[in-house]
Enzyme design. Structure first.
Site, PDB file in Angstrom:
ATOM      1  N   SER A 153       0.846  -1.199   0.000  1.00 58.09           N
ATOM      2  CA  SER A 153       0.000   0.000   0.000  1.00 58.09           C
ATOM      3  C   SER A 153       0.883   1.250   0.000  1.00 58.09           C
ATOM      4  O   SER A 153       1.670   1.439  -0.915  1.00 58.09           O
ATOM      5  CB  SER A 153      -0.954  -0.034   1.190  1.00 58.09           C
ATOM      6  OG  SER A 153      -1.961   0.938   1.062  1.00 58.09           O
ATOM      7  N   HIS A 197      -6.939  -6.095  -0.499  1.00 56.24           N
ATOM      8  CA  HIS A 197      -5.818  -5.177  -0.319  1.00 56.24           C
ATOM      9  C   HIS A 197      -4.714  -5.745   0.579  1.00 56.24           C
ATOM     10  O   HIS A 197      -3.532  -5.541   0.319  1.00 56.24           O
ATOM     11  CB  HIS A 197      -6.333  -3.864   0.255  1.00 56.24           C
ATOM     12  CG  HIS A 197      -5.311  -2.780   0.312  1.00 56.24           C
ATOM     13  ND1 HIS A 197      -4.618  -2.345  -0.799  1.00 56.24           N
ATOM     14  CD2 HIS A 197      -4.848  -2.030   1.354  1.00 56.24           C
ATOM     15  CE1 HIS A 197      -3.788  -1.378  -0.457  1.00 56.24           C
ATOM     16  NE2 HIS A 197      -3.899  -1.176   0.842  1.00 56.24           N
ATOM     17  N   ASP A 234      -8.821  -5.987  -4.920  1.00 49.06           N
ATOM     18  CA  ASP A 234      -8.446  -4.831  -4.102  1.00 49.06           C
ATOM     19  C   ASP A 234      -9.270  -3.616  -4.506  1.00 49.06           C
ATOM     20  O   ASP A 234      -9.205  -3.165  -5.643  1.00 49.06           O
ATOM     21  CB  ASP A 234      -6.948  -4.549  -4.285  1.00 49.06           C
ATOM     22  CG  ASP A 234      -6.416  -3.484  -3.343  1.00 49.06           C
ATOM     23  OD1 ASP A 234      -7.221  -2.818  -2.665  1.00 49.06           O
ATOM     24  OD2 ASP A 234      -5.186  -3.322  -3.287  1.00 49.06           O
TER      25      ASP A 234
END
EC number: 3.4.19.1
Length: 732
Positions: free
Chosen positions: A587, A707, A675
């Site tokens: 991320s 995610h 995601d």
């Protein structure tokens, strides 16, 4: 050296992973009623729930174990397990009744296919199942919410009703051309009449239902539901404002109504997972008249309302809305009978010395009150640790319960009648289960902890915390004199540090943090001979609100420089092999990893990026958090935002894609096809750009993963591919 053997033999790494991944983690605990023995002694049962990876079934399994705690009212006399662990299958939620004589369980059962599963709400008493309700067959609502954002399972104080949150029942829909629905004899007048509630609406089968984003894709319109245990009747509560979605509900004092958090969903929903800044407020709906009353400021964000044991006070966390996704929170107290709201703990701009740096937790434990309804106990990140605290709701004074003890991290599972159940771990010690009594006010630092389940330390891992001060040319003008930290793990059995490679891991968020707790991947890498550097750059939680606010508008610059500075300092002080340094992040951590190999291409020999943000411009229209793109770039967010050239230029300037021409580091990309937070097309964009420039790149696309890439099959595969990538590009 063991490090070299493991790096050159993937099967050795797989065996090590299989062993360490068996370490279970605590997910919940509750305390049974107090029992007096025939000899006058007191004891309580502790019911604990754990999760563990099962590599043979490729799933996370859940199991429970019970313990007995004998005490004298102030301290634990003896504690130990009461039997072996038992796997719990199908349990989604469970809750003990206030008296402890009954237990409610939400269970899924039925078909092997996910869509064929049914939900049952069970009531257990002593050694039997008292009631079982097939919620799916009753068709009063859709699936029950089992998540920790909206979900709840709350007993009424009278123990006659259960309160929960479920998806609103959707009207049936069908095609205009579905033969069985055609009625050619119907007159125009009949066609114009209102449809019956259970009659299918033609042409609505493809109507879009907006959901709450990442990990909440099936959740759109939550409703509050009440089950009458005796009659089996289910009612959907009325009176909830049309513009909010209710959750985190509990029964008001005297069972006169329901208190809940309502999140704004107009004009549209934003992703709510990991986002404590979503506009919301505290409400009370009266059951007799259906009147709904606002209890908190409706322009901010709230969560975790918790009723005191004397049923007179409600505490809750409050955050600014539409600001950074997670930041320092306030603790408020609402007096149920005087209707007065008071601030108990305020936002802390900066930590002064070793003092309290503020509250940084997304949820309060369900059990958090002291027995006298005066103090609230919680865990919170404090720099690179997570500690337990008690706050006096009358004076606002905050006292640490764990400061000065072992330098690991704590998590409060529950407290009831001043008996606390907590989890403790360190980077080389998997989670242990501990109990202890909350001392009297003023003596909070004298907690005597007793272990119920003690984990064994993982040998050959040494760790510590490094405090880092940015050089003068990297100071933030508006928020000067901020420091940051990094947690360093290194093999303790390495005779020559100059031969030790290093993996650098910046965290995601960006407003989250690494704490000195057990983490599988860093421990695994360290056991394989790597030093692992976990960087809490400026903007991380736990360092004061100023640190958080210093980052928006400076992503891609300040955070990148902080990580690079930490790497240079550690290499200089520890003398690790500077030719073999790798990056690994997910991320925002992937965002930073891709920035670093573009801005400092000579430093890094390998990069592993998991669902990274690559191009903020192209992410803006596809993510469930468009506000992140605006706020972290340095602009205010509004729901009616339209593209602006200046804003888009700034977004591009802060994106890793800008530095593609300088990248030469081999990159392994790991993407989750489901995601919603950072859509996989972000990583695909980077993949194409690297391929076009002949930079070594490999892409792993996990079809059903989200995610976090946390599914057991995905997590295990991603780790082994990480090992192979490091072996290929760092060598042994």
């Amino acid at each position: 050296m063991e490090r070299q053997v493991l790096l050159s033999e993937p099967q050795e790494a797989a065996a090590l992973y299989r062993g360490l991944s068996r370490q279970p983690s605590l997910s919940a605990a509750c305390l049974g009623p107090e029992v007096t023995t025939q000899y006058g002694g007191l004891y309580r049962t502790v019911h604990t729930e754990w999760t563990q990876r099962d590599l043979d079934r490729m799933e996370n399994i859940r199991f429970c174990r019970q313990y007995l705690v004998f005490h004298d009212g102030d301290s634990v006399v003896f504690a130990g397990p009461a039997g072996n662990s038992v796997e719990t299958r199908g349990e989604l939620l469970s809750r003990e009744s206030p008296s402890g004589t009954m237990k409610a369980v939400l269970r899924k059962a039925g078909g092997a296919v996910s869509g064929e599963e049914k939900q049952f709400l069970e009531v257990w008493e002593k050694n039997r199942k008292l009631k079982s309700f097939n919620l799916s067959a009753l068709e009063k609502h859709g699936p029950v919410y089992e998540d920790d954002c909206f979900g709840c399972l709350s007993w009424s104080h009278s123990e006659t009703h259960l309160l929960y949150v479920a998806e609103k029942k959707r009207p049936k829909a069908e095609s205009f051309f579905q033969t069985k629905a055609l009625d050619v004899s119907a007159s125009d007048e009949e066609m114009a009449r209102p449809k019956k509630p259970d009659q299918a609406i033609k042409g609505d089968q493809f109507v879009f239902y907006e959901d709450w984003g990442e990990t909440m894709v099936s959740k759109s319109i939550p409703v509050l539901c009440v089950l009458d245990i005796e009659s089996g009747n289910i009612s959907v509560l009325e009176g909830v404002p049309e513009n909010v979605s209710p959750g985190q509900a509990f029964w008001a004092p005297g069972d006169t109504g329901v208190v809940f958090v309502g999140w704004w969903h107009e004009p549209f929903r934003l992703g709510i997972r990991y986002c404590t800044n979503r506009r919301s407020a505290l409400y009370y709906v009266d059951l007799s008249g259906g009147k709904c009353e606002l209890l908190s400021d409706e322009s901010l964000a709230v969560c975790s309302p918790r009723l005191s044991p004397d049923q007179c006070r409600v505490v809750y966390l409050q955050y600014p809305s539409l600001a950074p996704h997670h930041q320092c929170s306030q603790l408020f107290l609402y007096d149920w009978y005087t209707k007065v709201t008071s601030l108990v703990v305020d936002i802390v701009p900066r930590q002064l010395g070793e003092s309290f740096s503020g509250i940084y937790c997304s949820l309060l434990p369900l059990g958090c009150w002291s027995a006298d309804s005066q103090r609230v106990v919680f865990d919170s990140v404090q720099r690179s640790r997570q500690d337990l605290f008690a706050v006096d709701t009358q004076t606002g004074s905050v006292t640490s319960l764990t400061a000065g003890g072992s330098a690991g991290s704590w998590k409060l599972l529950t407290i009831d009648r001043d008996l606390m159940v907590a989890q403790f771990s360190t980077p080389n010690l998997p989670p242990s289960l501990k109990v202890g009594f909350l001392p009297p006010a003023g003596k909070e630092q004298s907690v005597s902890w007793v272990s119920l389940e003690e984990a064994e330390p993982i040998p050959d891992i040494h760790w510590g915390i490094r405090v880092l001060h940015p050089p003068p040319d990297q100071e933030n003008v508006q928020y000067a004199d901020l420091d940051f930290e990094a947690i360093l793990l290194q093999p303790s059995n390495s005779p020559d540090k100059s031969q030790v490679p290093m993996v650098v891991m910046p965290h995601g968020g960006p407003h989250s943090s690494f704490v000195t707790a057990w983490m599988l991947f860093p421990a695994m890498l360290c056991k394989m001979g790597f030093a692992v550097l976990l960087v809490n750059y400026r903007g991380s939680t736990g360092f004061g609100q100023d640190s958080i606010l210093s980052l928006p508008g400076n992503v891609g610059h300040q955070d990148v420089k902080d990580v690079q500075f930490a790497v240079q300092q550690v290499l200089q002080e520890e003398h690790f092999d500077a030719r073999r340094v790798a990056l690994m992040g997910g991320s925002h951590g992937g965002f930073l990893s891709c920035h670093l190999i573009g801005q400092y291409p000579e430093t890094y020999s390998a990069c592993i990026a998991r669902n990274p943000v690559i191009n903020i411009v192209s992410m803006m229209g596809t993510t469930d958090i468009p506000d992140w793109c605006m706020v972290e770039t340095g602009f205010p967010y509004s729901n009616d935002y339209l593209p602006d050239l200046n804003v888009l230029e700034e977004m591009l300037d802060k994106s890793p894609i800008k530095y593609i021409p300088q990248v030469k580091t081999p990159v392994l990309l790991m993407l989750g096809q489901e995601d919603r937070r950072v859509p996989f097309k972000q990583g695909l964009e980077y993949y194409h750009a690297l391929k076009a420039r002949n930079v070594p790149v490999r892409l792993l696309l996990y079809p059903k993963s989200t995610h976090a890439l946390s599914e057991v099959e995905v997590e295990s595969d991603s780790f082994m591919n990480t090992v192979l990538w490091l072996h290929t590009h760092l060598g042994s």
